[in-house]
Design a protein around this motif. Structure first.
Motif, short mmCIF file in Angstrom:
data_model
loop_
_atom_site.label_atom_id
_atom_site.label_comp_id
_atom_site.label_asym_id
_atom_site.label_seq_id
_atom_site.Cartn_x
_atom_site.Cartn_y
_atom_site.Cartn_z
N SER A 48 -1.11 0.90 2.58
CA SER A 48 -2.38 0.56 1.92
C SER A 48 -2.47 1.15 0.51
N GLY A 49 -1.81 2.25 0.24
CA GLY A 49 -1.87 2.85 -1.08
C GLY A 49 -0.73 2.46 -2.00
N ALA A 50 0.13 1.56 -1.55
CA ALA A 50 1.28 1.14 -2.36
C ALA A 50 0.79 0.42 -3.62
N ARG A 51 1.55 0.62 -4.70
CA ARG A 51 1.18 0.00 -5.98
C ARG A 51 2.46 -0.38 -6.72
N PHE A 52 2.54 -1.60 -7.18
CA PHE A 52 3.70 -2.09 -7.92
C PHE A 52 3.20 -2.92 -9.08
N ASP A 53 3.18 -2.32 -10.27
CA ASP A 53 2.62 -2.97 -11.45
C ASP A 53 3.74 -3.42 -12.38
N VAL A 54 3.93 -4.73 -12.47
CA VAL A 54 4.96 -5.29 -13.34
C VAL A 54 4.52 -5.10 -14.79
N LYS A 55 5.40 -4.52 -15.57
CA LYS A 55 5.12 -4.28 -16.99
C LYS A 55 5.76 -5.35 -17.87
N PRO A 74 0.99 6.83 -1.96
CA PRO A 74 0.00 7.27 -2.95
C PRO A 74 0.00 8.79 -3.18
N ASN A 75 0.68 9.54 -2.34
CA ASN A 75 0.74 10.99 -2.50
C ASN A 75 1.87 11.43 -3.43
N THR A 76 2.57 10.47 -4.02
CA THR A 76 3.65 10.78 -4.96
C THR A 76 3.28 10.23 -6.34
N PRO A 77 3.91 10.75 -7.39
CA PRO A 77 3.61 10.23 -8.73
C PRO A 77 4.22 8.86 -9.00
N GLY A 78 5.14 8.41 -8.16
CA GLY A 78 5.76 7.10 -8.34
C GLY A 78 6.94 7.17 -9.30
N ALA A 79 7.39 6.01 -9.73
CA ALA A 79 8.59 5.93 -10.58
C ALA A 79 8.54 4.70 -11.47
#
Length: 113
Positions: A48-55, A74-79
């Motif tokens: 539910s907290g996954a996020r994938f934003d195409v730039k 969502p508990n990580t800063p991502g990459a």
């Protein structure tokens, strides 16, 4: 593919519509084949907290590169991620990825994107 996979996070629909069954995978953590990718990616993209934003998307001949911010947890800063796809006859046949963890601090005001 990009809209269904990254925005809608519908891994199965994206892969079944746009990836060949004998897809070649260069990520060492995922086996070759479309179904192996679906099985490996579906749990992360379903969070539910996954996020994938195409730039940006860059296309050059038979290759497409999708540069994005990705965070499955969502508990990580991502990459910052660069997914490189090779296409043949309108389908994805091969994949490479490059991941760069998001830093806590940056030496400049415009890191990653």
């Amino acid at each position: 593919f990009a809209r269904t996979f990254y925005e809608k996070r519908d891994v199965e629909a994206a892969f079944k519509a746009h990836v060949v069954p004998d897809y070649i995978q260069h990520n060492p953590g995922i086996a070759d084949g479309r179904q192996a990718a679906i099985d490996a990616l579906k749990p992360m993209f379903s969070s539910s907290g996954a996020r994938f934003d195409v730039k940006r998307i860059v296309v050059d001949g038979q290759y497409a590169v999708i540069h994005l911010f990705g965070r499955g947890d969502p508990n990580t800063p991502g990459a910052a991620v660069a997914d490189i796809y090779r296409l043949k006859n309108g389908k994805i046949v091969e994949h490479w990825d490059i991941l760069q963890p998001m830093p806590e601090r940056s030496a400049n005001p415009h890191p990653m994107f």
